[in-house]
Design an enzyme around this catalytic site. Structure first.
Site, PDB file in Angstrom:
ATOM      1  N   CYS A   1       0.772  -1.183  -0.014  1.00 14.87           N
ATOM      2  CA  CYS A   1      -0.133   0.017   0.072  1.00 14.87           C
ATOM      3  C   CYS A   1       0.793   1.192   0.087  1.00 14.87           C
ATOM      4  CB  CYS A   1      -1.200  -0.084   1.176  1.00 14.87           C
ATOM      5  SG  CYS A   1      -2.166   1.023   1.077  1.00 14.87           S
TER       6      CYS A   1
ATOM      7  N   HIS B   1      -3.820  -5.137  -0.611  1.00 10.81           N
ATOM      8  CA  HIS B   1      -3.558  -5.523   0.785  1.00 10.81           C
ATOM      9  C   HIS B   1      -3.362  -7.049   0.597  1.00 10.81           C
ATOM     10  CE1 HIS B   1      -3.399  -2.321   3.305  1.00 10.81           C
ATOM     11  NE2 HIS B   1      -4.303  -1.545   2.577  1.00 10.81           N
TER      12      HIS B   1
ATOM     13  N   GLU C   1      -2.368  -9.423   2.801  1.00 14.56           N
ATOM     14  CA  GLU C   1      -2.989  -9.880   4.089  1.00 14.56           C
ATOM     15  C   GLU C   1      -4.229  -9.923   4.093  1.00 14.56           C
ATOM     16  OE1 GLU C   1      -1.706  -6.772   3.606  1.00 14.56           O
ATOM     17  OE2 GLU C   1      -2.731  -5.733   4.908  1.00 14.56           O
TER      18      GLU C   1
END
Lengths: 295, 197
Positions: free
Chosen positions: B79, B179, B181
């Site tokens: 990001c 992202h 994750e």
């Protein structure tokens, strides 16, 4: 292609999912961890957990539940229910939640939205708005005082909605065409606030909310479809995403709220808990209807 | 040791969780010493371009980070960790980025909702190591208001009003705008690809 999001909602109480569960092939259908994993496998884009525990013990259980759910979940998780302060949010985010949803506390203390956004970033702040139709004509939203000499119907309205006199909204003119308006309600729909939902949505966006979770209190629980008019009005009023909630009963309802209601995401609980409609089958249906989804 | 840079405002926790889930030993690095000892560095950025670079500088992390990158240590920016690689950003005009990529990070025009929050598709360039085993057109989860211009080092781009860079590979320097994750299997695969480099 930017996708419309499908978000199953887990209503939790004392560490258990409580609303309309009838999932097959699960050892324990009321366990939030197992349900979260099942929804993740089925292609959910995000998950929302709303805690409806009333007690402090229930809240403590929530932290443990969030930690357990978040451990193996690699899609965004939003947790709401009873969030009132930056400290409450900190605990939930620390436990593994990605976003927090705030509702009643935001209406009572709007500045908490800015505090949360400053502390954790707007992307972590979802403001939940519960809205109910007023069926009133288009209204002027200035803080006019109700004085003696006003018509009976105006006085009756103020009483009907149980709003403070200072927030009473006057019709612009009785000749104005009737446009639907929605009022913000709090405490699970039990308390009218006198706030115009569209204005409140603009305000929360200005204060730093990252998304709005919009629930139609008229549609909620009916399974008769989302309130597309409300959703479109709110979605066009703000620059941030609006998640539509309340009323989902079949896949066609989702298509409507995306195509006609301009929703950015749609949330539902009961419809997914019964395996007649899985997230995956819903997404296939939506794709055929021309709604961009992640499959 | 794999270091996850903690500058006080990133989402280190959820990235750490994903890295541990994949079975790689890692630590949260908040001191210059920790960064200097790292074999691999992940910078999970979040928040404001200027605030992040200032926070890294104030904590003494910026210089060791630049030194490590220059020395060839594998780096993954997430990001803001991608945006930081550019020369500068519209978000903080006075604050220089790391300058490893040319150009200025820009704000999305209001044609779409801003921030972009949700899942969008990756258009992948063939032969990328970071996106190995990931089919073209896969979705990833985004949350951002500023976008990075397409540069020759871009191995993935995404469309949201604009076409912009969402995956970067330049020698030991990797970065993603989404992202990983929070991007389900696709995201975990990207992380694994980096961790195995």
């Amino acid at each position: 292609m930017f996708a419309k999001r499908i978000i199953p909602c887990l209503d939790c109480k004392d560490g258990r999912v409580v609303k309309g569960i009838r999932f097959l092939n699960l050892r324990d259908a009321g366990d939030p961890g197992e349900l979260a994993e099942a929804y993740n496998r089925a292609g959910a884009d995000e998950l929302v957990m709303l805690d409806i525990s009333a007690s402090r013990e229930g809240r403590a259980t929530l932290m443990e539940t969030v930690t357990r759910v978040a451990r193996k979940l690699f899609i965004p998780l939003t947790v709401g229910g009873g969030v009132r302060t930056v400290e409450d949010a900190q605990r939930l985010l620390g436990a593994g939640s990605d976003k927090i949803a705030i509702n009643t506390a935001a209406v009572e203390h709007p500045e908490v939205i800015s505090e949360l956004a400053a502390q954790f970033g707007s992307q972590a702040v979802v403001v939940a708005i519960d809205a109910r139709r007023t069926h009133a004509p288009k209204v002027e939203t200035g803080n006019l005082k109700l004085e003696d000499g006003k018509s009976k119907s105006e006085k009756r309205k103020a009483t009907d909605y149980d709003v403070p006199v200072s927030n009473f909204q006057f019709p612009v003119s009785s000749a104005a065409p009737a446009a639907p308006r929605w009022e913000v309600v709090t405490y699970g729909g039990s308390r009218p606030t006198g706030l115009d939902a569209e204005r409140w949505a603009r305000r929360v966006a200005e204060l730093g909310a990252g998304e709005i979770l919009l629930t139609s209190m008229d549609a909620d629980g009916t399974q008769a479809g989302f309130d597309c008019e409300l959703t479109a009005t709110m979605s066009h009023a703000v620059p941030i995403p609006v998640i539509a909630s309340g009323g989902a009963g079949n896949p066609e309802h989702f298509a409507e709220v995306f195509l006609r209601g301009a929703a950015d995401a749609a949330l539902a609980a009961s419809i997914f808990h019964f395996e007649t409609h899985t997230v995956r089958s819903l997404k296939r249906f939506l794709r055929e209807r021309g709604v961009p989804v992640r499959i | 040791m794999i270091s996850l840079v903690d500058y006080g405002a990133g989402n280190v926790g959820s990235v750490l969780k994903a890295v541990e889930y994949l079975g790689f030993p890692s630590e949260v690095a908040s001191t210059p010493g920790q960064l200097e000892r790292s074999d691999k560095i992940i910078l999970p950025g979040q928040g404001h371009f200027g605030s992040m670079l200032r926070a890294l500088d104030e904590r003494g992390l910026l210089a060791p980070l630049q030194k490590q990158i220059a020395a060839g240590t594998p780096y993954l920016g997430i990001c803001l960790g991608l945006q930081a690689l550019y020369e500068k950003s519209e978000e903080a005009p006075g604050v220089p980025g790391l300058g490893l990529l040319q150009g200025t990070v820009l704000k999305f025009k209001a044609l779409e909702k801003v921030p972009q929050i949700g899942w969008n598709q990756l258009q992948l360039r063939r032969g990328s190591r970071l996106f190995r085993f990931i089919p073209d057109g896969s979705f990833a989860y985004y949350c951002h208001s500023y976008y990075a211009p397409v540069v020759p080092e871009a191995v993935a781009v995404t469309e949201y009003g604009e076409t912009y860079a969402t995956g970067i590979e330049k020698g030991n320097v990797c970065a993603v705008q989404f992202h990983p994750e929070k991007s389900g299997e696709v995201g975990l695969r990207v992380l694994k690809n980096f961790l195995e480099m």
